[in-house]
Design a protein around this motif. Structure first.
Motif, PDB file in Angstrom:
ATOM      1  N   UNK A 185       0.838  -1.202   0.000  1.00 53.47           N
ATOM      2  CA  UNK A 185       0.000   0.000   0.000  1.00 53.47           C
ATOM      3  C   UNK A 185       0.875   1.254   0.000  1.00 53.47           C
ATOM      4  N   UNK A 186       1.891   1.251   0.873  1.00 53.73           N
ATOM      5  CA  UNK A 186       2.787   2.398   0.948  1.00 53.73           C
ATOM      6  C   UNK A 186       3.566   2.592  -0.328  1.00 53.73           C
ATOM      7  N   UNK A 187       4.066   1.481  -0.876  1.00 60.95           N
ATOM      8  CA  UNK A 187       4.849   1.588  -2.107  1.00 60.95           C
ATOM      9  C   UNK A 187       3.995   2.122  -3.250  1.00 60.95           C
ATOM     10  N   UNK A 214       1.411   4.136  -3.012  1.00 62.89           N
ATOM     11  CA  UNK A 214       1.237   5.572  -2.789  1.00 62.89           C
ATOM     12  C   UNK A 214       2.490   6.346  -3.198  1.00 62.89           C
ATOM     13  N   UNK A 215       3.638   5.777  -2.826  1.00 65.08           N
ATOM     14  CA  UNK A 215       4.903   6.452  -3.111  1.00 65.08           C
ATOM     15  C   UNK A 215       5.132   6.572  -4.623  1.00 65.08           C
ATOM     16  N   UNK A 253       2.764   9.070  -6.084  1.00 64.48           N
ATOM     17  CA  UNK A 253       3.179  10.440  -5.777  1.00 64.48           C
ATOM     18  C   UNK A 253       4.311  10.900  -6.672  1.00 64.48           C
ATOM     19  N   UNK A 272      -0.536   4.655   9.893  1.00 67.24           N
ATOM     20  CA  UNK A 272       0.348   4.144   8.847  1.00 67.24           C
ATOM     21  C   UNK A 272      -0.026   4.692   7.484  1.00 67.24           C
ATOM     22  N   UNK A 291       2.196   7.218   4.887  1.00 68.37           N
ATOM     23  CA  UNK A 291       2.508   6.997   3.478  1.00 68.37           C
ATOM     24  C   UNK A 291       1.917   8.097   2.587  1.00 68.37           C
ATOM     25  N   UNK A 292       0.774   8.605   2.986  1.00 66.60           N
ATOM     26  CA  UNK A 292       0.140   9.699   2.216  1.00 66.60           C
ATOM     27  C   UNK A 292       1.032  10.940   2.222  1.00 66.60           C
ATOM     28  N   UNK A 303       4.253  10.972   2.984  1.00 67.21           N
ATOM     29  CA  UNK A 303       5.510  10.643   2.302  1.00 67.21           C
ATOM     30  C   UNK A 303       5.347  10.737   0.782  1.00 67.21           C
ATOM     31  N   UNK A 304       4.224  10.221   0.271  1.00 67.35           N
ATOM     32  CA  UNK A 304       3.967  10.272  -1.174  1.00 67.35           C
ATOM     33  C   UNK A 304       3.832  11.711  -1.643  1.00 67.35           C
ATOM     34  N   UNK A 305       3.215  12.555  -0.808  1.00 70.22           N
ATOM     35  CA  UNK A 305       3.052  13.968  -1.155  1.00 70.22           C
ATOM     36  C   UNK A 305       4.415  14.648  -1.296  1.00 70.22           C
ATOM     37  N   UNK A 325       7.272  13.116  -1.772  1.00 68.03           N
ATOM     38  CA  UNK A 325       7.986  12.496  -2.904  1.00 68.03           C
ATOM     39  C   UNK A 325       7.514  13.108  -4.221  1.00 68.03           C
ATOM     40  N   UNK A 326       6.216  13.380  -4.312  1.00 67.68           N
ATOM     41  CA  UNK A 326       5.665  14.003  -5.517  1.00 67.68           C
ATOM     42  C   UNK A 326       6.207  15.406  -5.722  1.00 67.68           C
ATOM     43  N   UNK A 327       6.283  16.173  -4.628  1.00 66.34           N
ATOM     44  CA  UNK A 327       6.828  17.539  -4.714  1.00 66.34           C
ATOM     45  C   UNK A 327       8.296  17.478  -5.137  1.00 66.34           C
TER      46      UNK A 327
END
Lengths: 182, 185
Positions: free
Chosen positions: A5-7, A9-10, A13, B3, B7-8, B10-12, B14-16
């Motif tokens: 799930x985390x991967x 999302x990553x 992103x 959790x 990740x949300x 972190x993804x944000x 990473x996207x930036x």
């Protein structure tokens, strides 16, 4: 399960950031000419807080931004909004550009290094200060510019030191109308 | 829940980071690759004329019929002086910083002559500016140097452009412009 799930999302992103970056680079550095959406002006406004995007637009093409005292206009559609095609003939017409020097170029889209051009010294302007240039892959009488053998074509108009630095809009820029296609 | 929030966020970020990398670094890499090909046969701080088939793609307002001269300016060892020789016609001389932004330009009307010199120095840092304010002699040196531009960073690109009205005169005009020097002092 939690890791996947985390991967996901990553990766999503990073992909979103990359895609929005590419889109921003394509759109930055060009602004629609007021009253004439067919021409786009390509420029870097140093006062713009997002000028880094506009500079990136040119650098991503391996090019320098236009100098401050020059204006670069481009278009890839005719007056009817249809894409410019190499097998068609077009007429570029309007008032003669009011600048110390100017040049019109046609090139396959994305390949300005392959452009063919004509300029203020080559073009014959009529007595009433009218500009008429035929863009065609067949030789034409009068001012003529050879269309490249490409599906999509880009036309640019470079004005060097325009007499009116605020010269913008449909009254100043020539129109590009389709004559016929083969 | 915590959790997923982690990740949300972190993804944000990473996207930036990916967005900024695409904007700030990717175009620079493309540009550097092309510039390296253009200047491959020339040393830094040397002036040369571009070939017509490369100049239109590099300077979008130019065409293959124009004459475009380049100097890759390297200020790592001190100031660089460009002694330009241009024909008596319309021309433009620009300096672009390493970021790609135009930082200086001059044309035939402003220069009023067919030869001119531009001295390029590295822009002072804030600390150096404070120090130089206390040293009046430094300000005097700059005032007496004529055309002068300060460049942020150690590298810059000097571009001399002018149109050729009569292509039969191209060789003569090129020979005149080739007398331009780009010298590190």
């Amino acid at each position: 399960m939690r890791l996947s799930f985390g991967a996901t999302f990553l990766v999503a992103g990073i992909a979103a950031g990359y895609i929005t970056g590419l889109q921003a680079l394509v759109r930055a550095g060009t602004v629609a000419v007021p009253d004439n959406s067919k021409w786009q002006q390509e420029l870097v406004n140093p006062k713009d807080p997002y000028a880094i995007y506009a500079v990136g637009h040119f650098k991503a093409q391996g090019a320098l931004p236009p100098p401050h005292d020059s204006q670069l206009f481009s278009r890839d559609i005719d007056e009817d909004g249809k894409s410019l095609r190499g097998e068609c003939t077009y007429l570029l017409s309007g008032t003669a550009p009011a600048a110390r020097w100017w040049a019109v170029s046609v090139a396959p889209a994305g390949a300005m290094a392959d452009a063919v051009s004509t300029n203020a010294a080559d073009v014959i302007i009529t007595g009433d200060e009218r500009l008429n240039i035929t863009l065609s892959h067949r030789t034409a009488a009068g001012n003529w510019l050879a269309m490249p053998d490409a599906a999509n074509v880009k036309v640019t108009l470079a004005l060097h030191e325009p007499y009116d630095q605020n010269i913008k809009g449909s009254a100043s820029l020539p129109v590009l109308t389709k004559v016929n296609c083969e | 829940m915590i959790g997923r929030m982690f990740w949300l966020v972190t993804a944000l970020f990473a996207g930036i980071a990916a967005h900024l990398a695409t904007i700030l670094y990717a175009p620079g890499l493309t540009f550097e690759r092309k510039l390296n090909v253009i200047v491959a046969a020339h040393k830094p701080n040397s002036f040369f004329l571009m070939t017509p088939d490369t100049q239109a793609g590099f300077l979008p307002t130019s065409t293959a019929e124009d004459i475009v001269g380049l100097c890759l300016v390297d200020l790592s060892k001190g100031k660089v002086v460009i002694d330009a020789h241009v024909p008596q016609s319309f021309w433009n001389f620009s300096i672009y910083g390493s970021s790609g932004q135009q930082i200086y330009d001059i044309n035939d009307v402003e220069a009023g002559a067919d030869s001119f010199s531009v001295e390029l120095t590295k822009a002072k840092s804030l600390i150096e500016q404070v120090r130089s304010n206390a040293d009046p002699d430094d300000a005097g040196k700059i005032a007496n140097s004529g055309w002068h531009a300060e460049v942020p960073g150690e590298r810059a690109l000097a571009v001399l452009w002018f149109p050729v009205r009569d292509q039969t005169q191209r060789k003569t005009l090129e020979d005149e412009v080739k007398r331009t020097n780009c010298n590190a002092n």
